[in-house]
Write a protein that holds these residues in place. Structure first.
Motif, PDB file in Angstrom:
ATOM      1  N   GLY A   1       2.984   9.654   0.990  1.00 30.78           N
ATOM      2  CA  GLY A   1       1.851   9.124   0.208  1.00 30.78           C
ATOM      3  C   GLY A   1       0.524   9.720   0.617  1.00 30.78           C
ATOM      4  N   ALA A   2       0.455  11.044   0.722  1.00 26.24           N
ATOM      5  CA  ALA A   2      -0.789  11.683   1.149  1.00 26.24           C
ATOM      6  C   ALA A   2      -1.695  12.009  -0.033  1.00 26.24           C
ATOM      7  CB  ALA A   2      -0.483  12.955   1.939  1.00 26.24           C
TER       8      ALA A   2
ATOM      9  N   TYR B   1      -9.552   8.813   0.290  1.00 27.69           N
ATOM     10  CA  TYR B   1      -8.271   8.228   0.671  1.00 27.69           C
ATOM     11  C   TYR B   1      -7.885   8.682   2.078  1.00 27.69           C
ATOM     12  CZ  TYR B   1      -3.275   7.486   0.847  1.00 27.69           C
ATOM     13  OH  TYR B   1      -2.023   7.119   1.248  1.00 27.69           O
TER      14      TYR B   1
ATOM     15  N   GLN C   1      -9.734   5.613  11.147  1.00 29.07           N
ATOM     16  CA  GLN C   1      -8.736   4.797  10.461  1.00 29.07           C
ATOM     17  C   GLN C   1      -8.694   3.415  11.096  1.00 29.07           C
ATOM     18  OE1 GLN C   1      -5.469   7.511  11.079  1.00 29.07           O
ATOM     19  NE2 GLN C   1      -5.434   8.117   8.925  1.00 29.07           N
ATOM     20  N   TRP C   2      -9.055   2.324  10.510  1.00 28.12           N
ATOM     21  CA  TRP C   2      -9.611   2.109   9.213  1.00 28.12           C
ATOM     22  C   TRP C   2     -10.804   1.191   9.363  1.00 28.12           C
ATOM     23  CZ3 TRP C   2      -4.351   2.845   9.978  1.00 28.12           C
ATOM     24  CH2 TRP C   2      -3.777   3.902   9.247  1.00 28.12           C
TER      25      TRP C   2
ATOM     26  N   THR D   1      -8.292   0.909   1.581  1.00 34.42           N
ATOM     27  CA  THR D   1      -9.230   0.036   0.863  1.00 34.42           C
ATOM     28  C   THR D   1      -9.855  -1.043   1.747  1.00 34.42           C
ATOM     29  OG1 THR D   1      -7.459  -1.454   0.183  1.00 34.42           O
ATOM     30  CG2 THR D   1      -7.989   0.332  -1.328  1.00 34.42           C
TER      31      THR D   1
ATOM     32  N   ILE E   1      -1.934  12.377  10.886  1.00 36.90           N
ATOM     33  CA  ILE E   1      -2.619  11.351  11.681  1.00 36.90           C
ATOM     34  C   ILE E   1      -2.602  10.030  10.924  1.00 36.90           C
ATOM     35  CG2 ILE E   1      -4.810  10.645  12.732  1.00 36.90           C
ATOM     36  CD1 ILE E   1      -5.569  13.561  13.020  1.00 36.90           C
ATOM     37  N   GLY E   2      -1.971   9.042  11.500  1.00 36.05           N
ATOM     38  CA  GLY E   2      -1.992   7.702  10.915  1.00 36.05           C
ATOM     39  C   GLY E   2      -1.169   7.548   9.649  1.00 36.05           C
TER      40      GLY E   2
ATOM     41  N   ARG F   1      -8.494   6.060  -6.327  1.00 30.84           N
ATOM     42  CA  ARG F   1      -7.527   5.982  -5.211  1.00 30.84           C
ATOM     43  C   ARG F   1      -7.644   4.671  -4.438  1.00 30.84           C
ATOM     44  NH1 ARG F   1      -9.110  11.736  -4.038  1.00 30.84           N
ATOM     45  NH2 ARG F   1      -7.730  12.991  -5.326  1.00 30.84           N
ATOM     46  N   PHE F   2      -7.932   3.601  -5.156  1.00 29.47           N
ATOM     47  CA  PHE F   2      -7.974   2.272  -4.558  1.00 29.47           C
ATOM     48  C   PHE F   2      -6.792   1.475  -5.076  1.00 29.47           C
ATOM     49  CE2 PHE F   2     -11.724   0.247  -2.327  1.00 29.47           C
ATOM     50  CZ  PHE F   2     -12.091   1.412  -1.668  1.00 29.47           C
TER      51      PHE F   2
ATOM     52  N   TYR G   1      -3.317  15.943  -2.961  1.00 30.32           N
ATOM     53  CA  TYR G   1      -4.088  16.973  -2.257  1.00 30.32           C
ATOM     54  C   TYR G   1      -3.790  17.037  -0.772  1.00 30.32           C
ATOM     55  CZ  TYR G   1      -7.408  13.049  -1.441  1.00 30.32           C
ATOM     56  OH  TYR G   1      -7.996  11.858  -1.099  1.00 30.32           O
TER      57      TYR G   1
ATOM     58  N   TYR H   1       0.626   4.194  -2.865  1.00 28.45           N
ATOM     59  CA  TYR H   1       0.163   5.564  -2.615  1.00 28.45           C
ATOM     60  C   TYR H   1       1.277   6.603  -2.749  1.00 28.45           C
ATOM     61  CZ  TYR H   1      -4.368   3.626  -1.559  1.00 28.45           C
ATOM     62  OH  TYR H   1      -5.583   2.974  -1.683  1.00 28.45           O
TER      63      TYR H   1
ATOM     64  N   TYR I   1       0.835  -1.205   0.000  1.00 27.14           N
ATOM     65  CA  TYR I   1       0.000   0.000   0.000  1.00 27.14           C
ATOM     66  C   TYR I   1       0.872   1.259   0.000  1.00 27.14           C
ATOM     67  CZ  TYR I   1      -4.215  -2.713   1.148  1.00 27.14           C
ATOM     68  OH  TYR I   1      -5.273  -3.583   1.131  1.00 27.14           O
TER      69      TYR I   1
ATOM     70  N   LEU J   1      -4.666  15.818   1.919  1.00 26.30           N
ATOM     71  CA  LEU J   1      -5.932  16.182   2.562  1.00 26.30           C
ATOM     72  C   LEU J   1      -5.797  16.291   4.088  1.00 26.30           C
ATOM     73  CD1 LEU J   1      -8.689  16.900   1.574  1.00 26.30           C
ATOM     74  CD2 LEU J   1      -9.384  14.534   1.875  1.00 26.30           C
ATOM     75  N   TYR J   2      -5.716  17.507   4.558  1.00 20.42           N
ATOM     76  CA  TYR J   2      -5.541  17.770   5.977  1.00 20.42           C
ATOM     77  C   TYR J   2      -6.654  17.101   6.780  1.00 20.42           C
ATOM     78  CZ  TYR J   2      -4.963  20.276  10.344  1.00 20.42           C
ATOM     79  OH  TYR J   2      -4.778  20.575  11.666  1.00 20.42           O
ATOM     80  N   PRO J   3      -6.405  16.463   7.881  1.00 20.61           N
ATOM     81  CA  PRO J   3      -5.127  16.311   8.591  1.00 20.61           C
ATOM     82  C   PRO J   3      -4.384  14.989   8.291  1.00 20.61           C
ATOM     83  CG  PRO J   3      -6.934  15.717  10.037  1.00 20.61           C
ATOM     84  CD  PRO J   3      -7.549  15.996   8.696  1.00 20.61           C
ATOM     85  N   LEU J   4      -4.646  14.373   7.129  1.00 17.14           N
ATOM     86  CA  LEU J   4      -4.065  13.051   6.870  1.00 17.14           C
ATOM     87  C   LEU J   4      -2.542  12.953   7.093  1.00 17.14           C
ATOM     88  CD1 LEU J   4      -4.236  10.124   5.942  1.00 17.14           C
ATOM     89  CD2 LEU J   4      -4.188  10.916   3.588  1.00 17.14           C
TER      90      LEU J   4
ATOM     91  N   VAL K   1      -9.272  11.581  10.398  1.00 15.97           N
ATOM     92  CA  VAL K   1      -9.027  12.326   9.152  1.00 15.97           C
ATOM     93  C   VAL K   1     -10.313  12.350   8.306  1.00 15.97           C
ATOM     94  CG1 VAL K   1      -6.599  11.665   9.156  1.00 15.97           C
ATOM     95  CG2 VAL K   1      -8.246  10.257   7.914  1.00 15.97           C
TER      96      VAL K   1
ATOM     97  N   TRP L   1       4.316   7.114   6.582  1.00 16.83           N
ATOM     98  CA  TRP L   1       5.610   7.623   6.168  1.00 16.83           C
ATOM     99  C   TRP L   1       6.181   8.541   7.256  1.00 16.83           C
ATOM    100  CZ3 TRP L   1       0.857   8.522   4.036  1.00 16.83           C
ATOM    101  CH2 TRP L   1       0.317   9.784   4.202  1.00 16.83           C
TER     102      TRP L   1
END
Lengths: 499, 197
Positions: free
Chosen positions: A123-124, B182, B98-99, B188, A135-136, A446-447, A127, A61, A57, A129-132, B138, A139
């Motif tokens: 690998g965000a 995502y 998550q997740w 997924t 959090i979690g 995005r899968f 975009y 990503y 994964y 996408l905040y807050p990705l 998120v 990388w």
């Protein structure tokens, strides 16, 4: 075409022109190397979705992130460079030193992003996408930092470059109202002509400047959060900022490309393409639509104010009117019964216009809120913007590069689109068709793979379409490598692009 | 007020409807481009040719404007937002994290982190369900797929907000909940199940 410009007293001098030719050749060669590499990343993603290869994964990503950011950045950069080249060699003196600085900053930004994604496994997604990223994330934080700083460097380069072009045009043509062509809206003919490329550059680059400033604000908040993890920002606000930037960047890439189509097509059709009241109204309307259409990215954010959702759909719908009624009809007026010799450039421009319209239809369909709830974040979305980019912008770029690589008129008349070009076009449309079919079958975007969806039919259809798509990508890649090799040899061997 | 245009169009899903419209339009565009290229060898005096093209443009402008206006007026009546939703028969709280998914019947005053629920839930078919969707970390996207793999409803799950999604399960059966935004590496695998009884 050029005689009317090269005699302008405050226009570019010969020495400057030579310098800009060199710079454009460097940009072009960089593009010819970078673009196929970024296609390979896309190929790997489709191959993974088609279960032909198997990757982690985190690898998938990070490749997706680099592919998205890399392609959007590369295509915007070459579109900007080509537009600046045409302006600098025909209309207005632009600084070579500044152009060179922009080039090196862009290269530095791209290298930074490649490091963040390939080494740091950032690998965000394009975009972030905040807050990705905070959090979690799988990388390390340093790669988020490196990606953020690299994007800031890219944004700064584009901001400075765009400001320079707009200010130089403004100085030459007499301010914002003149650049927007408002003199054409009065009863009398304007005293002096405004070249269409000046209007298009203004209409595109001013929203671009706003977008780069917005991105800078967004990225600085990211840096703050990196240094102070206890901070927290409003996710909806940051999403709005982010999509204003991203949508505008991609949207103006195609408009910048259209700018050089206006300049170069008349050289092949023998028909002039000038501004008039209708084109000015059209491009002024486009200016507003560029600013407001981005709301369509947030339709599924039900918390977004309802009025903005309406504006999103209305602006998205309306943007189809000037784009087609002004520019596409402009291309038709260039081509219709014009006894055109279908050499590579006019062919690429005409097919590019076709791709733009097809992508536009898909965009209008998806910008309908009542339909978006069924298509949002399915592969329909990449289907539409890949159509814009691959079947629109890239063909416009190819048309420009064919032109650049054939300095003499006689050479241009004999530069035909070869087998590689057609392989690219067939591969591109085959690849795009698989995206549309997948979107119409609700396959998510995005899968990394479809096996985990818990739906056997989706898994089967998604993987099969990805496999066929990957085969078409191989075709288009082989085609574009053939085209690029020819262009590369001519650009390097000749080093004297036309004015 | 009705919230969905597509049940009106019999068995056609919104996705297939979009695909059909798009395919027809794309074929017309390809056909016109081919025609333009094939007929371009004919030479016509440029002012006459341009006049003809621009005469056509005026009609195109009016035609396209009317089509878009009609499409706007019709489509803007079928929005998924709260104001357009039918009165709910039942409320379900959904928290994305998550997740996985946490779902439970009824409203909840708990924070998304405190909230407890299961990623599998049974709900009545034929009733108006209101999903109150939030996120514990998120951005995610709460999407419902039917057993044929058709995406039938979705809304974002956002940190700091609650999005309300209305859906009426038309028939009994199993539906999948899939994350459509995502949200990090294992994105997924973030699935749940709804049994419509």
């Amino acid at each position: 075409m050029r005689s009317e410009n090269s005699t302008i007293a405050d226009g570019p001098g010969l020495a400057d022109i030579q310098q800009h030719k060199k710079l454009m050749t460097v940009w072009s060669v960089t593009f010819l190397i970078l673009f196929p590499l970024l296609i390979v990343l896309g190929l790997l993603m489709r191959a993974n979705q088609g279960e032909v290869v198997k990757m982690e994964y985190s690898t998938f990503y990070s490749l997706m992130t680099l592919h998205g950011l890399g392609m959007a950045g590369t295509l915007f950069s070459i579109a900007y460079a080509a537009l600046s080249y045409l302006i600098a060699t025909r209309y207005v003196k632009l600084s070579v030193a500044l152009g060179t600085t922009v080039y090196f900053l862009v290269v530095a930004g791209v290298v930074g992003l490649a490091g963040a994604c390939l080494i740091g496994k950032f690998g965000a997604g394009w975009y972030l996408l905040y807050p990705l990223p905070f959090i979690g994330a799988s990388w390390p934080q340093w790669s988020t930092g490196l990606a953020t700083v690299s994007l800031l460097v890219l944004g700064a380069a584009w901001l400075v470059g765009s400001l320079h072009v707009v200010l130089a045009l403004s100085k030459k043509y007499g301010g914002f109202s003149r650049l927007m062509g408002w003199a054409y809206l009065g009863r009398q003919e304007p005293e002096s002509e405004l070249p269409p490329i000046a209007l298009i550059a203004t209409v595109s680059l001013i929203p671009g400047i706003l977008a780069f400033l917005t991105a800078a604000a967004f990225l600085i908040l990211f840096l703050l959060q990196l240094f102070e993890p206890s901070l927290s920002f409003n996710a909806l606000l940051l999403k709005n900022l982010l999509f204003f930037f991203g949508h505008t960047l991609v949207n103006i890439t195609i408009y910048l490309a259209v700018g050089w189509v206006y300049v170069l097509f008349p050289e092949f059709s023998g028909r002039e393409w000038k501004l008039n009241r209708v084109t000015v109204y059209g491009w002024n309307a486009t200016f507003l639509f560029i600013l407001f259409a981005y709301f369509h990215h947030l339709y599924m954010d039900f918390a977004q104010p309802l009025s903005l959702q309406y504006i999103g759909q209305i602006a998205s719908y309306m943007s189809a009117i000037p784009a087609t009624a002004v520019t596409i009809f402009g291309i038709i007026a260039q081509v219709y019964h014009a006894e055109i010799r279908w050499t590579a450039t006019p062919l690429a421009f005409t097919l590019g216009g076709m791709g733009w319209v097809i992508g536009g239809v898909a965009a209008v369909v998806d910008s309908t809120i009542a339909i978006n709830k069924a298509l949002h974040n399915t592969l329909w979305v990449p289907a539409h913007f890949h159509t814009y980019m691959l079947a629109g912008v890239v063909l416009f770029i190819l048309g420009f590069l064919y032109y650049l690589a054939s300095p003499q008129e006689s050479a241009r008349e004999n530069t035909r689109a070869g087998a590689g070009f057609w392989l690219f076009v067939i591969g591109a449309y085959g690849f795009l068709a698989m995206f549309y079919l997948a979107g119409a079958n609700s396959i998510p975007r995005r899968f990394a793979d479809y096996a985990t969806m818990g739906l056997a039919s989706s898994h089967q259809i998604g993987a099969l379409l990805a496999q066929i798509a990957a085969a078409f990508v191989v075709l288009l890649l082989v085609g574009i490598l053939g085209v690029f090799w020819g262009l590369f040899v001519r650009l390097i061997a000749r080093r004297t692009p036309p004015l | 007020m009705k919230t969905d245009l597509f049940p009106l169009l019999a068995a056609l899903t919104a996705q297939k409807f979009s695909g059909g419209i798009f395919l027809m339009a794309a074929l017309v565009v390809v056909g016109l481009t081919t025609y333009l290229i094939l007929t371009s060898r004919t030479r016509e005096e440029k002012y006459a040719a341009k006049k003809r093209v621009y005469g056509l443009r005026a009609r195109y402008f009016i035609g396209l404007s009317v089509i878009l206006l009609v499409a706007l007026v019709i489509s803007l009546r079928f929005l998924p937002y709260e104001r357009y939703q039918a009165k709910p028969d039942q409320t379900v709280t959904v928290v994305a994290m998550q997740w996985t998914w946490k779902m439970a019947a009824g409203s909840s005053d708990q924070t998304p982190l405190e909230f407890t629920g299961s990623n599998e839930i049974s709900l009545p078919a034929g009733k108006n369900i209101r999903f109150v969707v939030a996120s514990a970390d998120v951005n995610h996207n709460f999407a419902i797929y039917n057993s044929q793999g058709v995406l039938v409803a979705q809304t974002q799950a956002m940190p700091g907000y609650r999005n309300e999604l209305a859906y009426r399960f038309p028939e009994k059966g199993d539906y999948m909940v899939i994350c459509l935004e995502y949200c990090g590496g294992p994105h997924t695998i973030m699935t749940g199940k709804i049994h419509a009884l």
